[in-house]
Design a protein around this motif. Structure first.
Motif, short mmCIF file in Angstrom:
data_model
loop_
_atom_site.label_atom_id
_atom_site.label_comp_id
_atom_site.label_asym_id
_atom_site.label_seq_id
_atom_site.Cartn_x
_atom_site.Cartn_y
_atom_site.Cartn_z
N LEU A 250 50.77 49.96 44.22
CA LEU A 250 49.51 49.59 44.87
C LEU A 250 48.88 50.84 45.46
O LEU A 250 49.51 51.54 46.26
N VAL B 272 38.73 47.63 40.16
CA VAL B 272 39.70 46.54 40.13
C VAL B 272 39.01 45.26 39.68
O VAL B 272 37.80 45.09 39.84
N ALA C 122 47.04 40.98 45.93
CA ALA C 122 47.71 41.92 45.03
C ALA C 122 49.22 41.73 45.08
O ALA C 122 49.91 41.75 44.05
N THR D 157 43.58 48.20 46.46
CA THR D 157 42.78 47.41 47.41
C THR D 157 42.20 48.32 48.47
O THR D 157 42.67 49.44 48.68
N ASN E 198 50.28 38.74 43.12
CA ASN E 198 50.23 39.00 41.69
C ASN E 198 51.31 39.97 41.24
O ASN E 198 51.86 39.84 40.13
N HIS F 288 41.81 40.05 40.33
CA HIS F 288 43.24 39.97 40.65
C HIS F 288 43.75 41.26 41.31
O HIS F 288 44.94 41.38 41.56
N LEU F 289 42.87 42.21 41.57
CA LEU F 289 43.18 43.53 42.16
C LEU F 289 43.90 44.44 41.19
O LEU F 289 44.48 45.47 41.60
N ARG F 290 43.89 44.11 39.91
CA ARG F 290 44.49 44.97 38.90
C ARG F 290 43.54 46.11 38.55
O ARG F 290 42.34 45.93 38.48
N THR F 291 44.11 47.28 38.31
CA THR F 291 43.35 48.40 37.80
C THR F 291 43.35 48.33 36.28
O THR F 291 43.84 47.37 35.68
N ARG G 246 56.04 48.06 40.27
CA ARG G 246 54.62 47.86 40.49
C ARG G 246 54.14 48.89 41.52
O ARG G 246 54.90 49.29 42.40
N TYR H 101 47.94 48.29 40.88
CA TYR H 101 46.92 47.52 41.61
C TYR H 101 46.29 48.42 42.67
O TYR H 101 46.79 49.50 42.98
#
Length: 463
Positions: free
Chosen positions: A139, A289, A323, A303, A326, A292-295, A137, A301
């Motif tokens: 961020l 985003v 984030a 923020t 998730n 859920h802070l997803r791209t 993942r 993700y």
């Protein structure tokens, strides 16, 4: 699970801490000289130190009490700047570096990251060479930088941004400020109180994105302090000669010895290679985003100030925590419906929820009441009656939708309104609550009571 985080500000560290707590291995990548991001280094913390010092200087210069003699403050700006730097270094060590030192699940790489593909990053290391990072993942938490408007000849001048102005040892004779939002108004008033003449150029009005009464009230307060607020004024060209700036405007030239550009901050996303992996951005370059802070790429993700979220450190941190939840298999949402915001001028400006204009855009019929501070006992006792409290309620139900406050302690008052909005309270609920006496936040109770009562007919501490 391996999580890669680009950035080391408030949102990045909130995510790293939570992800490590949930069992992830975290790699943080920071391209700058120091860790910690905007807030601790050049934003929230140093600016509030400067603002408080300037406020205390103003209290010496002018106070409302007949028995306290006013006098000119003795201001040593270099000593204030040194104190700012010391406190910033203390907090950066205690709140950022110590977390890295004490948490074996979090590693830091110093270098500039760019996406090679959706699952890997190429990092150009500060000490030379490159490193490839592959993670489950990702961020993006790269923050933002001062945005510089394309004014002719500006780039050839030694202008300040807030990053330089806040730590300057210098108190200019005449500071020119281009901008009219948070940073511009905070810095303008601080420098005025530290001894500078200040002229602020607003493209439209001060705080034009807020309820108009807030900007109008702050403008009156600024002018009362001798700040020259030029509304609907833009610089068409800028020259710097013999230590003086000249700003050409349609109403003639404006001159000063220092120029602060405070026209907002632009997301630091241009060099990340987002376009080649399908991460969508808005017209400013902010990463889009969801709650859920997803791209737009499922496992990536984002923020903080590099996104299309409000540029507030507590939003960045809340987003980082959610984030991380998730990214490690949980399900968390970022709810901004009761997001408080504060501008640390004097009087302060604080808001939460919807104002009248925002409610109108959503086709919500509202009832609104505004209470001047001259009706608030604590404001009367302090001889600080400049300002007001405005409450916006849904018509019929009287459910509180938002609050706008211009008051000396607006920042300390707004969280009560935020809780009321969050919990769906009505103005009657708010007006029936017990508030201590004498406190500034009682203004919320009194304003709520104006929906059904005439507060001028109430005794001082009427329930």
């Amino acid at each position: 699970m391996h999580i890669a985080i680009i950035g080391s500000g408030g949102g990045a560290f909130a995510a790293a801490i939570r992800a490590a707590e949930d069992g992830a291995r975290v790699t943080m990548i920071e391209s700058g000289e120091v860790i910690g991001g905007t807030c601790v280094n050049v934003g929230c913390m140093p600016s509030k130190i400067l603002i408080r010092a300037a406020q205390l200087a103003q209290y010496q210069r002018e106070n409302p009490f007949a028995g306290l003699a006013d006098h000119a403050p003795a201001i040593a700006r270099p000593r204030i700047a040194a104190q700012q730097r010391e406190r910033v270094e203390e907090l950066r060590q205690a709140k950022y570096q110590k977390i890295l030192d004490d948490n074996p699940s979090i590693d830091m790489i110093r270098g500039r990251a760019r996406f090679e593909d959706a699952n890997s990053l190429r990092v150009d290391l500060r000490d030379g060479g490159q490193e490839q990072i592959t993670a489950d993942r990702m961020l993006i938490a790269t923050g933002a930088s001062p945005m510089i408007p394309p004014i002719p000849e500006l780039a050839d001048t030694p202008y300040w941004t807030s990053d330089e102005a806040g730590f300057s040892d210098e108190t200019p004779e005449h500071l020119l400020v281009i901008g009219a939002s948070v940073v511009a108004v905070e810095q303008a008033q601080a420098f005025r109180r530290l001894g500078s003449e200040v002229t602020i150029l607003a493209r439209s009005t001060l705080l034009s994105r807020e309820d108009p009464d807030l900007g109008a009230g702050l403008t009156d307060a600024f002018r009362a302090e001798g700040i020259d607020v030029r509304e609907h004024t833009q610089a068409s060209a800028i020259r710097y000669e013999a230590g003086r700036f000249t700003l050409e405007t349609r109403n003639g030239p404006i001159r000063g010895d220092r120029l602060l550009i405070a026209t907002g901050r632009a997301p630091n996303t241009r060099a990340l290679g987002l376009e080649q992996i399908g991460v969508e951005t808005d017209q400013r370059g902010g990463v889009k985003v969801d709650e859920h802070l997803r791209t737009s790429v499922e496992h990536i993700y984002a923020t903080g100030d590099c996104t299309d979220l409000p540029q507030l450190v507590y939003v960045a941190a809340a987003g980082g925590t959610r984030a991380a939840v998730n990214m490690t298999g949980g399900e968390a949402e970022l709810d901004l419906s009761a997001m408080p915001a504060v501008i640390f001028t004097e009087p302060q400006v604080a808001t939460v929820g919807l104002d009248e204009g925002q409610a109108r855009v959503r086709d919500i019929v509202t009832e609104t009441r505004s209470l001047d501070l001259e009706h608030v006992p604590r404001a009367l006792a302090n001889f600080e009656t400049r300002g007001f409290v405005k409450l916006v309620a849904e018509a019929g139900s009287h459910r509180l939708l938002g609050a706008q406050i211009l008051a000396a302690e607006a920042g300390e008052m707004i969280q009560t309104a935020a809780l009321a909005v969050h919990h769906g309270m009505t103005v009657e609920d708010l007006g029936d609550l017990l508030f201590p006496y004498l406190v500034h936040v009682e203004a919320l109770k009194l304003c709520a009571q104006t929906f059904t009562k005439d507060v001028e007919q109430l005794s001082c501490c009427a329930g």
